[in-house]
Design a protein around this motif. Structure first.
Motif, PDB file in Angstrom:
ATOM      1  N   PHE A   1       0.809  -1.219   0.000  1.00  0.00           N
ATOM      2  CA  PHE A   1       0.000   0.000   0.000  1.00  0.00           C
ATOM      3  C   PHE A   1       0.848   1.278   0.000  1.00  0.00           C
ATOM      4  N   LEU A   2       2.167   1.133   0.206  1.00  0.00           N
ATOM      5  CA  LEU A   2       3.034   2.315   0.185  1.00  0.00           C
ATOM      6  C   LEU A   2       3.152   2.934  -1.201  1.00  0.00           C
ATOM      7  N   LYS A   3       2.709   2.200  -2.225  1.00  0.00           N
ATOM      8  CA  LYS A   3       2.772   2.752  -3.588  1.00  0.00           C
ATOM      9  C   LYS A   3       1.923   4.018  -3.719  1.00  0.00           C
TER      10      LYS A   3
ATOM     11  N   LEU B   1       7.747   7.279   0.027  1.00  0.00           N
ATOM     12  CA  LEU B   1       8.708   6.691  -0.913  1.00  0.00           C
ATOM     13  C   LEU B   1       9.896   7.613  -1.141  1.00  0.00           C
ATOM     14  N   LYS B   2       9.660   8.923  -1.141  1.00  0.00           N
ATOM     15  CA  LYS B   2      10.765   9.881  -1.311  1.00  0.00           C
ATOM     16  C   LYS B   2      11.751   9.800  -0.149  1.00  0.00           C
TER      17      LYS B   2
ATOM     18  N   LYS C   1       7.940  -1.430  -8.372  1.00  0.00           N
ATOM     19  CA  LYS C   1       8.077  -2.752  -7.760  1.00  0.00           C
ATOM     20  C   LYS C   1       6.906  -3.084  -6.843  1.00  0.00           C
ATOM     21  N   LEU C   2       6.300  -2.068  -6.250  1.00  0.00           N
ATOM     22  CA  LEU C   2       5.168  -2.289  -5.355  1.00  0.00           C
ATOM     23  C   LEU C   2       3.850  -2.456  -6.105  1.00  0.00           C
TER      24      LEU C   2
ATOM     25  N   GLN D   1       4.363   3.979   8.507  1.00  0.00           N
ATOM     26  CA  GLN D   1       3.547   2.772   8.553  1.00  0.00           C
ATOM     27  C   GLN D   1       3.727   1.983   7.258  1.00  0.00           C
ATOM     28  N   GLY D   2       4.069   0.710   7.407  1.00  0.00           N
ATOM     29  CA  GLY D   2       4.272  -0.138   6.231  1.00  0.00           C
ATOM     30  C   GLY D   2       5.705  -0.218   5.777  1.00  0.00           C
TER      31      GLY D   2
END
Length: 589
Positions: free
Chosen positions: A85-87, A93-94, A110-111, A139-140
């Motif tokens: 879910f981090l996508k 991500l940065k 990749k996610l 989180q994640g």
């Protein structure tokens, strides 16, 4: 007229079909939920699995330490775990991108479409990276030292393997399965000390990170990842083994360098009889640790050849059989049966010279003479040296009766047929470790510790203790003596002199290889014909201890597929002595 009737029948059929479907669905929902179809599928579990994504951090199986308290058979690899879910979180991500040496675009790519968490492991991920990721409190995103039970070749026969084996599991732990403490998919030890200590090591549940998802794959309860682990605070346990990893690598390197492809070596601590290193060849394939022909050769019995002359010598000394004529010489130009020429024309030799140069005729003659008065003399003195009893530690621990540190150890054999004790040629063969004499390298190594230690026989340990998760002791394996009579102090001293003479005497079988080592060696060589139809080659042994005047190590090297003139065992033994010496010199004071 006919159309309403036809419609009426169609409605009846439709109603019946609908009722059957509803009934079937109700039966599945209410009755077959835990055992659907012939495959006994648990629909509730499968439904939950579809909504839960997770990653295992630890399989829950007990850990193994070396004798110094460092982890064995396990690689703790620094890793970064990113949940799918981090996508959708560009800012997260940065922040993660520079830490994992991946661009934001690459991470998002990749996610995308993943159901399971992404695990990033490479040379750029370090312990420091793990801490930095966790400091971000995203989180994640988790930094973790993942525990991976890697099956490699290091100490593979000593440590053993774990596998899923439902049949073996049901046989060993029916009560645990019935109570739901373990499942039939739980991995169990199938050989080595993984099997020996499996009752302690078996997993009571894995620890993992989990999160719930909708059918679309989006988080069900927000970006909330939970950590789950077994509730028992004392497990998993840790097994403190006796293995010295540096010594293990030295032993393995030596047997591989000198191309011992069938055989191996075992190194014991003289004071305690603990295994410091144990290596066997050939290695089993990863796919089948129980493959035929790949069992631990250090626990199997083999023809020892002249190594067994130690037993014959001990009997001759202890029974005072030589004192009537201390200058007696034996015709060592004659063969074992005293009826033909020997390949080596050694001439007339005294008892001591015969031991140094390994004259067959001398020991065949002595045992025939001694057995005229006592038919059980070889059994008696092999037992006094600890050669005939099982060498491995055995005892009752809690409700585990007869726990064995080496469950695969085979028992030694001296005589296969009691009638042979009345046959001169059979006695002659037995005196020099042939005919039916079969002993394991582990038992021979333990015999050498008995001599080096002054006559006290001890069982060989593979582990010191089992520790709870909090470090307190669950089980302690104390040193144990092997019961039974021992040799006199005088006989032990004489044996020590004989074993030193094999190396010190210019004509001794160990003089050329071992005389220049930094530690003096005491020991005995052995060459045995396999004696079985269709088998070529010889069993070559060298068994000894060192330093000779202040023994610390006992070592046996055996090549079970050697040519008659090969000396790989002596060279392997010598290199192990040399490298153990060098390793000790490098240790800080």
């Amino acid at each position: 007229m006919n159309n309403p009737k036809r419609l009426y029948y169609v409605l009846i059929v439709f109603s019946i079909v609908l009722a059957v479907l509803i009934g079937r669905l109700a039966h599945i929902q209410l009755v077959d939920t835990r055992s659907f179809s012939k495959h006994q599928v648990n629909l509730i579990e499968e439904s939950v699995k579809q909504r839960i994504h997770s990653i295992a951090l630890d399989d829950g199986r007990g850990k193994m330490q070396d004798r110094y308290g460092e982890l064995l058979a396990e690689v703790h690899e620094p890793s970064v775990i990113l949940f799918p879910f981090l996508k959708e979180d560009e800012e997260a991500l940065k922040k993660l991108s520079p830490l994992v040496s991946r661009s934001t675009f690459e991470l998002k790519n990749k996610l995308e479409g993943r159901k399971d968490p992404l695990v990033i492991k490479n040379e750029d991920i370090t312990r420091e990276t793990v801490e930095q990721v966790n400091d971000l409190m995203i989180q994640g995103a988790f930094g973790q030292m993942l525990s991976i039970n890697e099956e490699n070749t290091f100490a593979s026969h000593f440590i053993g393997s774990v596998r899923e084996n439902p049949g073996m599991l049901r046989e060993k732990y029916p009560e645990r399965i019935d109570k739901g403490l373990i499942s039939i998919s739980t991995k169990t030890g199938v050989n080595g000390i993984q099997a020996a200590f499996d009752p302690f090591l078996i997993s009571e549940g894995e620890s993992k990170l989990i999160y719930h998802v909708e059918q679309s794959g989006r988080p069900l309860f927000g970006f909330d990842v939970k950590y789950t682990a077994p509730s028992n605070p004392f497990y998993p346990v840790t097994l403190r083994t006796t293995l010295d990893p540096k010594a293990q690598r030295i032993v393995e390197d030596a047997i591989d360098q000198f191309k011992i492809t069938k055989g191996g070596a075992v190194l014991l601590d003289v004071d305690s009889s603990d295994v410091l290193a144990m290596a066997s060849r050939p290695l089993p394939p990863h796919s089948n640790p129980l493959a035929e022909g790949t069992a631990n050769k250090m626990l199997e019995t083999h023809f020892p050849g002249s190594v067994f002359k130690i037993v014959t010598a001990a009997a001759a000394i202890e029974e005072d059989h030589l004192s009537t004529d201390p200058d007696r010489v034996f015709d060592c130009s004659k063969n074992t049966y005293n009826e033909g020429q020997e390949q080596r024309d050694l001439g007339n030799l005294t008892f001591k010279e015969s031991f140094y140069q390994s004259c067959n005729n001398t020991f065949a003659t002595l045992l025939n003479e001694m057995m005229e008065n006592d038919k059980d003399i070889t059994d008696e003195y092999a037992a006094k040296l600890g050669l005939t009893a099982f060498s491995g530690w055995t005892g009752d621990v809690f409700h585990f009766e007869g726990l064995k540190h080496y469950p695969g150890e085979q028992s030694s054999m001296i005589w296969n047929d009691g009638q042979d004790k009345h046959v001169s040629r059979a006695i002659a063969q037995t005196a020099i470790g042939q005919l039916n004499v079969r002993v394991s390298p582990l038992s021979v190594a333990n015999m050498m510790t008995t001599i080096a230690r002054g006559g006290t026989k001890k069982q060989v340990r593979a582990a010191h203790s089992v520790l709870y998760k909090n470090g307190t002791t669950l089980a302690d394996f104390k040193e144990k003596e092997i019961p039974g009579d021992s040799l006199s102090r005088y006989t032990i001293k004489e044996l020590q002199k004989l074993l030193k003479g094999v190396v010190v005497d210019p004509n001794g079988t160990g003089h050329g290889t071992f005389s220049q080592l930094p530690w003096a060696v005491a020991g005995k060589s052995g060459t045995a014909e396999k004696g079985e139809k269709g088998q070529k080659g010889y069993n070559k042994w060298f068994a000894g201890y060192f330093p000779a005047d202040d023994p610390k190590y006992a070592l046996v090297v055996v090549d079970l597929d050697a040519a008659e003139t090969e000396t790989a065992t002596n060279k392997t033994f010598a290199q192990i002595v040399q490298q153990l010496y060098e390793a000790q010199q490098q240790q800080p004071d």
